[in-house]
Write an enzyme that holds these catalytic residues in place. Structure first.
Site, PDB file in Angstrom:
ATOM      1  N   CYS A 111       0.830  -1.204   0.000  1.00 38.42           N
ATOM      2  CA  CYS A 111       0.000   0.000   0.000  1.00 38.42           C
ATOM      3  C   CYS A 111       0.863   1.252   0.000  1.00 38.42           C
ATOM      4  O   CYS A 111       1.561   1.542  -0.967  1.00 38.42           O
ATOM      5  CB  CYS A 111      -0.962  -0.066   1.189  1.00 38.42           C
ATOM      6  SG  CYS A 111      -2.285   1.139   1.180  1.00 38.42           S
ATOM      7  N   HIS A 112       0.861   2.041   1.076  1.00 45.03           N
ATOM      8  CA  HIS A 112       1.717   3.214   1.219  1.00 45.03           C
ATOM      9  C   HIS A 112       3.080   2.867   1.821  1.00 45.03           C
ATOM     10  O   HIS A 112       3.942   3.719   1.933  1.00 45.03           O
ATOM     11  CB  HIS A 112       1.036   4.273   2.110  1.00 45.03           C
ATOM     12  CG  HIS A 112      -0.140   4.942   1.475  1.00 45.03           C
ATOM     13  ND1 HIS A 112      -1.354   4.312   1.332  1.00 45.03           N
ATOM     14  CD2 HIS A 112      -0.293   6.183   0.946  1.00 45.03           C
ATOM     15  CE1 HIS A 112      -2.211   5.140   0.751  1.00 45.03           C
ATOM     16  NE2 HIS A 112      -1.589   6.275   0.504  1.00 45.03           N
ATOM     17  N   GLY A 113       3.277   1.603   2.217  1.00 45.27           N
ATOM     18  CA  GLY A 113       4.551   1.151   2.785  1.00 45.27           C
ATOM     19  C   GLY A 113       5.762   1.470   1.917  1.00 45.27           C
ATOM     20  O   GLY A 113       6.837   1.767   2.450  1.00 45.27           O
ATOM     21  N   TRP A 115       6.576   4.057   0.602  1.00 49.79           N
ATOM     22  CA  TRP A 115       7.112   5.385   0.942  1.00 49.79           C
ATOM     23  C   TRP A 115       8.416   5.251   1.730  1.00 49.79           C
ATOM     24  O   TRP A 115       9.318   6.056   1.584  1.00 49.79           O
ATOM     25  CB  TRP A 115       6.111   6.168   1.771  1.00 49.79           C
ATOM     26  CG  TRP A 115       5.309   7.182   1.019  1.00 49.79           C
ATOM     27  CD1 TRP A 115       5.566   7.720  -0.211  1.00 49.79           C
ATOM     28  CD2 TRP A 115       4.107   7.806   1.477  1.00 49.79           C
ATOM     29  NE1 TRP A 115       4.594   8.616  -0.537  1.00 49.79           N
ATOM     30  CE2 TRP A 115       3.683   8.692   0.476  1.00 49.79           C
ATOM     31  CE3 TRP A 115       3.355   7.685   2.636  1.00 49.79           C
ATOM     32  CZ2 TRP A 115       2.538   9.477   0.604  1.00 49.79           C
ATOM     33  CZ3 TRP A 115       2.221   8.468   2.758  1.00 49.79           C
ATOM     34  CH2 TRP A 115       1.818   9.348   1.749  1.00 49.79           C
TER      35      TRP A 115
END
Length: 185
Positions: A111-113, A115
């Site tokens: 997901c946003h991991g 980043w």
């Protein structure tokens, strides 16, 4: 090449992790026999985000400062908007990601991991996926972004969202059992 039932896996997160993106890998990997530890910045429990509101609290096993590369076979980075955005401002969290990447050990981000992988400058020249809203960030970090449920590039595993969790966890098991990967840091 450890069998999954002999593997030690670290999940690194803080408040605001997407609930299922921490609990599903933790629980499925434990059910497969892996020892799974959760590290938070303080070593204290952290609270998830469950789609549209605050979710459950999850106990931490240790602080990020206490987490040592040599103790683990893989690192898992759950998403959610809040969690990775906060962790990427924590120098020790980013350094731990860099250590895992440069060691060749498995790193899995959903997901946003990713980043955190952007912040650790670990995506240049790699094929990856992520939640669609950070596609530009991932591409600007030098990655070849693709829209697939799970992507593996030399032991770095990425997925898009909670709907991809089964494929994500399956690849973690597979890659851990393959062992370390030769890759540029």
């Amino acid at each position: 090449m450890p069998k999954i039932d002999q593997a030690r896996i670290l999940i690194m997160a803080t408040d605001g992790f997407e609930q299922s993106e921490l609990t599903v890998p933790r629980d499925q990997l434990r059910a497969a026999g892996a020892r799974v530890d959760v590290a938070s910045p303080s070593g204290q429990e952290i609270r998830g985000w469950d789609e549209t509101d605050w979710g459950e609290k999850v106990p931490a096993d240790l602080s990020i400062d206490q987490a040592k590369l040599d103790d683990y076979d893989a690192l898992v980075l759950p998403g959610g908007q809040i969690n990775p955005d906060k962790l990427r401002t924590e120098p020790k969290a980013v350094e731990l990601v860099r250590q895992f990447v440069s060691s060749g050990k498995v790193v899995a981000a959903i997901c946003h991991g990713p980043w955190l992988l952007v912040e650790a400058d670990a995506l240049r020249g790699r094929k990856v996926t992520s939640f669609g809203s950070i596609r530009t960030d991932v591409a600007n970090a030098g990655a070849d972004w693709v829209d697939q449920e799970v992507v593996v590039d030399q032991g770095i595993i990425t997925s898009r969202s909670p709907k991809d969790l089964d494929a994500f966890v399956g690849k973690i098991v597979e890659e851990v059992q393959e062992g370390r990967h030769q890759r540029a840091a």
